[in-house]
Design an enzyme around this catalytic site. Structure first.
Site, PDB file in Angstrom:
ATOM      1  N   LYS A  59       0.863  -1.080   0.046  1.00 18.48           N
ATOM      2  CA  LYS A  59       0.032   0.126  -0.067  1.00 18.48           C
ATOM      3  C   LYS A  59       0.983   1.195   0.114  1.00 18.48           C
ATOM      4  O   LYS A  59       0.763   2.123  -0.541  1.00 18.48           O
ATOM      5  CB  LYS A  59      -1.043   0.157   1.374  1.00 18.48           C
ATOM      6  CG  LYS A  59      -1.964  -1.121   1.034  1.00 18.48           C
ATOM      7  CD  LYS A  59      -2.398  -1.383   2.490  1.00 18.48           C
ATOM      8  CE  LYS A  59      -3.792  -2.355   2.522  1.00 18.48           C
ATOM      9  NZ  LYS A  59      -4.055  -2.891   3.603  1.00 18.48           N
TER      10      LYS A  59
ATOM     11  N   GLY B  33     -12.607  -5.409   5.058  1.00 20.21           N
ATOM     12  CA  GLY B  33     -13.758  -5.640   4.998  1.00 20.21           C
ATOM     13  C   GLY B  33     -14.521  -5.869   3.486  1.00 20.21           C
ATOM     14  O   GLY B  33     -14.094  -5.039   2.847  1.00 20.21           O
TER      15      GLY B  33
END
Ligand code: HSE
Length: 362
Positions: free
Chosen positions: A245, A337
């Site tokens: 990331k 999620g």
């Protein structure tokens, strides 16, 4: 539009023009894990508002998992796709027209290709080849797969530009939290000089639970069970996910040309309960911190003061951006999620739709 075997240029352009007129977005979904299934559920729940608010009519023409393909040129019944996946664990045996499993990306006409296969930070495959095939056959691409971007960021951006299509990847950083969009779009005219943050929800969850006294392995099992961890959880634990990331952010936001090899990386597997207790005495907690400035690009566990804006717990992610003129801003939100990440795909889809220009008829 996207069938590379059609040679008649006029036909291709007119075909695209008609699709823009009808607001039709034909989508291929590759990868039907937690995020892929959440995205289908989100589409089912938001089709009316997508049309009303953004003029988009998404039509999923193909869903692909590691064992099978569901295909319908007029649009799949998404309930049926989800039920098949839930009941049989794969799309193998899905009742419908058959499709060539090898060349389907090039062969199908579609406006958007969604690449949602699991992250592989060694070779970036199969995601990398899938994205290259889609861009070469002039499909816009949305991916939440970090591997291809962490290993081949610049060449993929160039390939998308060359083919005059968009590559979007909001869900690769921050789950549903618009970290990349905030940095890229909300600070226009300013220059971000550095950023520091918590980029991995799983390790933040584990470190938070350890601070509550839970042993490392129990906290990890809990994170796996709740679906936060990568398919291969060592990517979280060893800091690779956060490093990927960081690389995506450094390239996209700061304009650097770096890859995973440039990141100085330490994971959390050596964080001991006594380190956590020692930090607590100083009103700090150990967090897996990612940092990018002109001198440093690192991921490592560091004690963070409870007063620091990036001090967040559970699966939350937080990033502080420092800019030349506007000072410091911190964005905080859920970093993992299925539904959260699916919401980022929807944002990318809307952005692609809004950026699609009407092709000139020649
Ligand atoms: N495993 C990742 C995390 C998922 O915990 O942050 C989101 O990239």
């Amino acid at each position: 539009m996207n069938n590379c075997y059609i040679q008649n240029t006029n036909f291709i352009i007119i075909s695209t023009y008609i699709n823009k007129k009808t607001n039709l977005m034909r989508i291929i979904v590759c990868g039907l894990g937690v995020v892929g299934q959440s995205f289908l559920k989100l589409l089912l729940a938001s089709s009316t508002s997508l049309y009303k608010d953004y003029g988009i009519k998404p039509r999923i023409i193909a869903c692909v998992d590691s064992k099978g393909i569901a295909y319908s040129p007029t649009g799949l019944d998404l309930e049926k796709v989800l039920t098949t996946k839930q009941n049989f664990g794969s799309l193998k045996g899905f009742d419908g027209p058959k499709l060539d499993y090898v060349n389907y990306i090039e062969d199908l006409d579609a406006e958007v290709f969604l690449e949602l296969t699991p992250t592989n930070l060694q070779t970036a495959e199969p995601g990398l080849s899938n994205i290259i095939s889609a861009l070469r056959s002039k499909k816009n691409v949305i991916t939440v797969n970090k591997g291809p971007l962490a290993l081949s960021f610049s060449s993929l951006i160039e390939l998308a530009d060359y083919n005059n299509v968009m590559l979007r990847f909001s869900g690769t950083v921050g789950g549903g939290t618009p970290v990349l969009e905030f940095a890229k779009h909300c600070l226009k005219g300013d220059k971000i000089t550095s950023f520091t943050g918590i980029l991995n929800g799983t390790t933040n969850y584990i470190l938070t639970r350890m601070a509550d006294g839970l042993p490392f392995h129990e906290a990890l099992d809990d994170a796996k069970q709740k679906g936060y961890a990568e398919a291969n959880p060592s990517l979280d634990i060893d800091g690779d996910d956060a490093a990927a990331k960081l690389v995506i952010m450094a390239n996209w936001i700061m304009g650097y040309k770096v890859t995973l090899r440039d990141v100085d990386k330490v994971g959390i597997s050596n964080v001991k309960q006594e380190d956590i207790n020692k930090a607590a005495i100083e009103k700090k907690s150990i967090k897996l911190i990612a940092k990018c400035d002109k001198n440093e690009l690192f991921v490592k566990p560091i004690p963070i003061s409870k007063d620091d804006p990036i001090y967040v717990n559970g699966t939350l992610n937080a990033v502080t951006f420092r800019s030349e003129h506007s000072g410091e801003q911190t964005i905080i939100g859920k970093g993992a999620g299925g539904m959260e990440t699916a919401s980022s795909i929807l944002r990318d889809l809307i952005e692609i739709r809004q950026n699609m220009t009407t092709y000139e008829l020649v």
